[in-house]
Design a protein around this motif. Structure first.
Motif, PDB file in Angstrom:
ATOM      1  N   GLU A 134      39.716  33.326  38.771  1.00 36.52           N
ATOM      2  CA  GLU A 134      38.501  33.365  39.433  1.00 36.52           C
ATOM      3  C   GLU A 134      37.818  32.193  40.815  1.00 36.52           C
ATOM      4  N   GLN A 148      33.292  39.354  51.679  1.00 33.18           N
ATOM      5  CA  GLN A 148      34.078  39.395  49.886  1.00 33.18           C
ATOM      6  C   GLN A 148      34.015  41.145  49.495  1.00 33.18           C
ATOM      7  N   ASP A 149      33.838  41.767  50.363  1.00 36.44           N
ATOM      8  CA  ASP A 149      34.178  43.380  49.592  1.00 36.44           C
ATOM      9  C   ASP A 149      35.439  43.696  50.045  1.00 36.44           C
ATOM     10  N   ASN A 154      36.612  40.418  38.724  1.00 38.14           N
ATOM     11  CA  ASN A 154      35.993  41.483  40.025  1.00 38.14           C
ATOM     12  C   ASN A 154      36.623  40.490  41.786  1.00 38.14           C
ATOM     13  N   VAL A 155      36.826  39.278  41.507  1.00 34.71           N
ATOM     14  CA  VAL A 155      36.422  38.938  42.601  1.00 34.71           C
ATOM     15  C   VAL A 155      37.991  39.233  43.969  1.00 34.71           C
ATOM     16  N   SER A 181      39.178  41.907  43.176  1.00 38.35           N
ATOM     17  CA  SER A 181      39.688  43.976  43.702  1.00 38.35           C
ATOM     18  C   SER A 181      38.395  43.659  44.621  1.00 38.35           C
ATOM     19  N   ALA A 182      37.512  42.391  44.984  1.00 39.05           N
ATOM     20  CA  ALA A 182      36.515  43.449  45.101  1.00 39.05           C
ATOM     21  C   ALA A 182      35.247  44.197  44.218  1.00 39.05           C
ATOM     22  N   GLY A 183      35.332  43.895  43.536  1.00 40.13           N
ATOM     23  CA  GLY A 183      34.162  44.870  42.454  1.00 40.13           C
ATOM     24  C   GLY A 183      35.148  46.277  42.635  1.00 40.13           C
ATOM     25  N   ASP A 212      37.365  48.967  40.499  1.00 40.38           N
ATOM     26  CA  ASP A 212      38.052  49.067  38.959  1.00 40.38           C
ATOM     27  C   ASP A 212      39.589  49.121  39.338  1.00 40.38           C
TER      28      ASP A 212
END
Ligand code: AMP
Ligand code: MG
Length: 329
Positions: free
Chosen positions: A44, A58-59, A106-107, A109-111, A113
């Motif tokens: 991560e 980040q997204d 998650n970082v 996949s930018a949150g 799923d």
């Protein structure tokens, strides 16, 4: 942290690169599409530093690169379709978006799923992955919003001082980023590339193509401006328009340059231009590199349009985005 960025050829570069990746560092790596900025996809902190080096929001999710289809099951849920597609189209410029397993932070996949997975064809990229012993998360190795780098030198322009190593694997054979295909629901292309809808439809039946902006929930990566040169850029739709714009810029004391299709250059004699090539493959190979060359010698780039069929549609996708800053003004 500041680095004395080294550029090393593939052999030496891959062994040092694998050590850096294992230690949680970043490596500029060649692929056949564009150069990537790689980190251990399962670490991560390492992945976070990709966002910092690029100035990337980040997204905006990253693509995870693997060296063989055998790495798939550890990372994603696949009922066999992804494996079959990879066996047909990989190694190569196809990223498949699937439901991710928890092992992927998650970082990455930018949150979301879901995660995009690709098996690159460039041998140095696959060697780097296998010698590192982990999947490698890598976006294109440019500062966020800039044209993707297709040479080690272009990576250096954007990343010098920010990363310890760039592996020089020569010019990227393809020159634009991978086709991103989501198979989470009905197959849909989220980003067009060298693998065209037609090629995929032979195996998948009907494939949707996403046009324009997508809702944030589907693909955050698609909402950001991309590929913009440091100077203005205009996408022209005809030889006449190109010449007219060129003259207008000259008359106001600007330095225009044309990114020209080979078939048009006879009309541009006496003008400053770069010849993108006489086939779609050549235009695709040259487009990002020539934008980076042009921005150094001109105040405004005027680019010829290509026909929006096959890979021409993928090239136009990049050109429209590269020119959109200018159009928005
Ligand atoms: P780049 O960062 O330039 O290599 O491009 C990676 C792109 O892949 C992102 O900007 C997204 O458009 C796309 N992508 C990666 N992962 C996903 C995902 N899970 N869902 C949708 N699109 C994705
Ligand atoms: Mg990119």
């Amino acid at each position: 942290m500041s680095f004395d960025t080294q550029i090393l050829k593939s052999g030496q570069g891959v062994s040092l690169g694998a050590t850096i990746i294992r230690d949680g560092g970043l490596v500029g790596m060649p692929t056949e599409t564009v150069y990537g900025l790689g980190a251990n996809a399962l670490n991560e902190e390492a992945v976070k530093s990709i966002f910092v080096a690029k100035g990337r929001p980040q997204d905006n999710p990253l693509i995870v690169h693997i060296s063989s289809v055998d790495m798939l099951d550890e990372l994603v849920y696949d009922d066999g379709l992804a494996r079959r597609l990879f066996e047909t189209f990989s190694p190569g410029p196809l990223t498949i978006v699937m439901k991710k397993k928890d092992i992927i932070p998650n970082v990455v996949s930018a949150g979301l799923d879901t995660v995009g997975i690709r098996i690159p064809a460039h041998k140095a990229a696959r060697d780097l992955i296998s010698q590192s012993g982990c999947p490698i998360a890598a976006p294109s190795a440019n500062i966020s919003g800039r044209p993707s780098p297709t040479t080690a030198q272009a990576v250096y322009e954007d990343m010098a001082g920010k990363i310890p190593l760039i592996i020089d694997g020569g010019e990227c054979a393809i020159g634009i980023e991978s086709t991103v295909l989501s198979i989470v629901d009905k197959p849909i292309i989220l980003r067009p590339g060298a693998i065209t809808p037609k090629m995929l439809e032979e195996y998948l039946g009907e494939v949707g193509v996403h046009r324009g902006e997508v809702s944030i929930a589907t693909s955050p990566g698609m909402k950001y401006r991309h590929y913009a040169p440091k100077c203005d850029m205009y996408l022209s739709s005809s030889i006449e328009e190109t010449k007219c714009l060129y003259d207008r810029y000259i008359s106001i004391g600007k330095r225009p340059i044309v990114l020209a299709l080979a078939e048009n250059v006879d009309s541009y004699i006496g003008m400053q231009y770069l010849n993108l090539g006489d086939t779609m493959d050549k235009v695709m190979h040259n487009v990002f590199e020539y934008i980076r060359v042009a921005e150094k010698v001109a105040d405004v780039i005027i680019c010829d349009s290509v026909e929006e069929t096959g890979i021409g549609a993928s090239i136009m996708n990049r050109l429209k985005k590269a020119a959109s800053k200018y159009e928005d003004k």
